[in-house]
Design a protein around this motif. Structure first.
Motif, PDB file in Angstrom:
ATOM      1  N   GLU A 263       5.854   9.669  -0.698  1.00 46.20           N
ATOM      2  CA  GLU A 263       4.969   8.562  -0.352  1.00 46.20           C
ATOM      3  C   GLU A 263       5.799   7.441   0.252  1.00 46.20           C
ATOM      4  O   GLU A 263       6.972   7.293  -0.065  1.00 46.20           O
ATOM      5  CB  GLU A 263       4.248   8.035  -1.581  1.00 46.20           C
ATOM      6  CG  GLU A 263       3.258   8.997  -2.181  1.00 46.20           C
ATOM      7  CD  GLU A 263       2.532   8.365  -3.346  1.00 46.20           C
ATOM      8  OE1 GLU A 263       1.675   7.502  -3.096  1.00 46.20           O
ATOM      9  OE2 GLU A 263       2.843   8.740  -4.480  1.00 46.20           O
TER      10      GLU A 263
ATOM     11  N   GLU B 174       0.848  -1.185   0.000  1.00 45.13           N
ATOM     12  CA  GLU B 174       0.000   0.000   0.000  1.00 45.13           C
ATOM     13  C   GLU B 174       0.889   1.242   0.000  1.00 45.13           C
ATOM     14  O   GLU B 174       1.883   1.301   0.715  1.00 45.13           O
ATOM     15  CB  GLU B 174      -0.869  -0.025   1.258  1.00 45.13           C
ATOM     16  CG  GLU B 174      -1.728   1.184   1.450  1.00 45.13           C
ATOM     17  CD  GLU B 174      -2.451   1.152   2.785  1.00 45.13           C
ATOM     18  OE1 GLU B 174      -3.248   2.070   3.011  1.00 45.13           O
ATOM     19  OE2 GLU B 174      -2.220   0.247   3.597  1.00 45.13           O
ATOM     20  N   TRP B 175       0.519   2.225  -0.817  1.00 44.67           N
ATOM     21  CA  TRP B 175       1.224   3.510  -0.830  1.00 44.67           C
ATOM     22  C   TRP B 175       0.496   4.468   0.092  1.00 44.67           C
ATOM     23  O   TRP B 175      -0.720   4.620   0.003  1.00 44.67           O
ATOM     24  CB  TRP B 175       1.264   4.096  -2.243  1.00 44.67           C
ATOM     25  CG  TRP B 175       2.210   3.382  -3.134  1.00 44.67           C
ATOM     26  CD1 TRP B 175       1.892   2.460  -4.074  1.00 44.67           C
ATOM     27  CD2 TRP B 175       3.631   3.519  -3.174  1.00 44.67           C
ATOM     28  NE1 TRP B 175       3.029   2.008  -4.699  1.00 44.67           N
ATOM     29  CE2 TRP B 175       4.109   2.643  -4.163  1.00 44.67           C
ATOM     30  CE3 TRP B 175       4.546   4.288  -2.468  1.00 44.67           C
ATOM     31  CZ2 TRP B 175       5.465   2.528  -4.475  1.00 44.67           C
ATOM     32  CZ3 TRP B 175       5.884   4.163  -2.767  1.00 44.67           C
ATOM     33  CH2 TRP B 175       6.341   3.300  -3.750  1.00 44.67           C
ATOM     34  N   ARG B 176       1.240   5.152   0.967  1.00 50.11           N
ATOM     35  CA  ARG B 176       0.660   6.166   1.861  1.00 50.11           C
ATOM     36  C   ARG B 176       1.397   7.482   1.654  1.00 50.11           C
ATOM     37  O   ARG B 176       2.626   7.534   1.722  1.00 50.11           O
ATOM     38  CB  ARG B 176       0.795   5.738   3.316  1.00 50.11           C
ATOM     39  CG  ARG B 176      -0.022   4.522   3.654  1.00 50.11           C
ATOM     40  CD  ARG B 176       0.043   4.203   5.118  1.00 50.11           C
ATOM     41  NE  ARG B 176      -0.677   2.962   5.394  1.00 50.11           N
ATOM     42  CZ  ARG B 176      -0.529   2.278   6.514  1.00 50.11           C
ATOM     43  NH1 ARG B 176       0.290   2.684   7.454  1.00 50.11           N
ATOM     44  NH2 ARG B 176      -1.225   1.169   6.686  1.00 50.11           N
ATOM     45  N   ALA B 177       0.624   8.541   1.424  1.00 55.47           N
ATOM     46  CA  ALA B 177       1.219   9.869   1.247  1.00 55.47           C
ATOM     47  C   ALA B 177       1.658  10.406   2.605  1.00 55.47           C
ATOM     48  O   ALA B 177       0.926  10.325   3.582  1.00 55.47           O
ATOM     49  CB  ALA B 177       0.208  10.814   0.610  1.00 55.47           C
ATOM     50  N   GLN B 178       2.886  10.959   2.650  1.00 57.22           N
ATOM     51  CA  GLN B 178       3.392  11.565   3.882  1.00 57.22           C
ATOM     52  C   GLN B 178       3.359  13.080   3.779  1.00 57.22           C
ATOM     53  O   GLN B 178       2.977  13.754   4.698  1.00 57.22           O
ATOM     54  CB  GLN B 178       4.822  11.110   4.157  1.00 57.22           C
ATOM     55  CG  GLN B 178       4.909   9.781   4.821  1.00 57.22           C
ATOM     56  CD  GLN B 178       6.298   9.561   5.379  1.00 57.22           C
ATOM     57  OE1 GLN B 178       7.288  10.001   4.811  1.00 57.22           O
ATOM     58  NE2 GLN B 178       6.373   8.869   6.486  1.00 57.22           N
TER      59      GLN B 178
ATOM     60  N   ARG C 216      10.529   4.513   0.578  1.00 51.51           N
ATOM     61  CA  ARG C 216       9.963   5.853   0.421  1.00 51.51           C
ATOM     62  C   ARG C 216      10.245   6.356  -0.980  1.00 51.51           C
ATOM     63  O   ARG C 216      11.343   6.198  -1.506  1.00 51.51           O
ATOM     64  CB  ARG C 216      10.556   6.810   1.442  1.00 51.51           C
ATOM     65  CG  ARG C 216       9.865   8.172   1.415  1.00 51.51           C
ATOM     66  CD  ARG C 216      10.326   9.086   2.500  1.00 51.51           C
ATOM     67  NE  ARG C 216      11.666   9.560   2.155  1.00 51.51           N
ATOM     68  CZ  ARG C 216      12.613   9.821   3.046  1.00 51.51           C
ATOM     69  NH1 ARG C 216      12.380   9.643   4.325  1.00 51.51           N
ATOM     70  NH2 ARG C 216      13.787  10.262   2.666  1.00 51.51           N
TER      71      ARG C 216
ATOM     72  N   ARG D 118       8.213   3.555  -8.541  1.00 49.31           N
ATOM     73  CA  ARG D 118       7.205   2.702  -7.893  1.00 49.31           C
ATOM     74  C   ARG D 118       7.473   1.224  -8.181  1.00 49.31           C
ATOM     75  O   ARG D 118       7.387   0.383  -7.289  1.00 49.31           O
ATOM     76  CB  ARG D 118       5.811   3.062  -8.366  1.00 49.31           C
ATOM     77  CG  ARG D 118       5.269   4.331  -7.774  1.00 49.31           C
ATOM     78  CD  ARG D 118       3.885   4.637  -8.356  1.00 49.31           C
ATOM     79  NE  ARG D 118       3.350   5.836  -7.764  1.00 49.31           N
ATOM     80  CZ  ARG D 118       2.623   5.866  -6.649  1.00 49.31           C
ATOM     81  NH1 ARG D 118       2.349   4.741  -6.028  1.00 49.31           N
ATOM     82  NH2 ARG D 118       2.180   6.996  -6.175  1.00 49.31           N
TER      83      ARG D 118
ATOM     84  N   PRO E  48       6.397  -0.046   7.082  1.00 47.17           N
ATOM     85  CA  PRO E  48       7.007   0.783   6.039  1.00 47.17           C
ATOM     86  C   PRO E  48       8.335   0.188   5.574  1.00 47.17           C
ATOM     87  O   PRO E  48       9.174  -0.191   6.392  1.00 47.17           O
ATOM     88  CB  PRO E  48       7.237   2.134   6.715  1.00 47.17           C
ATOM     89  CG  PRO E  48       6.705   2.030   8.087  1.00 47.17           C
ATOM     90  CD  PRO E  48       6.321   0.621   8.363  1.00 47.17           C
TER      91      PRO E  48
ATOM     92  N   VAL F   2       4.116   0.655   2.176  1.00 47.01           N
ATOM     93  CA  VAL F   2       3.897  -0.141   3.377  1.00 47.01           C
ATOM     94  C   VAL F   2       3.623  -1.571   2.944  1.00 47.01           C
ATOM     95  O   VAL F   2       2.793  -1.818   2.069  1.00 47.01           O
ATOM     96  CB  VAL F   2       2.704   0.429   4.178  1.00 47.01           C
ATOM     97  CG1 VAL F   2       2.431  -0.411   5.408  1.00 47.01           C
ATOM     98  CG2 VAL F   2       2.962   1.869   4.554  1.00 47.01           C
TER      99      VAL F   2
END
Length: 94
Positions: free
Chosen positions: A42, A33-37, A53, A82, A50, A45
Motif C-alpha cells: 500500500e 489516504e492509503w491506496r493499495a498497489q 510505502r 502504518r 505519495p 498519499v
C-alpha cells in the motif's frame, strides 16, 4: 448528528480507519489516504502526493519513504508500520 450547511468554497474531507469522514478545518493536518498497489503493498498519499510505502513479505512488515535514498524500515506489525508512516507524513507535510 450535525448536518453541514451549503458551502460555497472547497471543503476538505479525510477518512480514518473506520471509514467515517470528517471536515478538516483550514490549516489543519494534511489529508492522508492509503491506496493499495498490489497484494501486500500500500502507498500512503499525503494531499495527493505519495510519500511512503507499506509492504508485507512473509508476515514481516516494512515501510519506506518514497525517495531514491531510503531503505525499508522494519516494523513489528502492520499497525506499527502504518503509525510510523503516518507520523513521518505528518512531520514532513504537516
Amino acid at each position: 448528528m450535525h448536518h453541514d450547511g451549503a458551502s460555497r468554497g472547497p471543503v476538505r474531507h479525510f477518512f480514518h480507519e473506520a471509514g467515517s469522514f470528517f471536515h478538516a478545518p483550514p490549516g489543519s493536518e494534511p489529508i492522508l489516504e492509503w491506496r493499495a498497489q498490489a497484494p501486500g503493498t500500500e502507498v500512503l498519499v499525503c494531499d495527493g502526493m505519495p510519500v511512503a510505502r507499506l509492504d508485507c513479505h512473509d508476515r514481516r512488515w516494512t515501510w519506506r519513504v518514497l525517495d531514491d535514498a531510503s531503505a525499508p524500515i522494519r516494523a513489528g506489525s502492520e499497525a506499527e508500520a502504518r503509525l510510523l508512516a503516518r507520523f513521518y507524513a505528518r512531520r514532513l507535510h504537516g
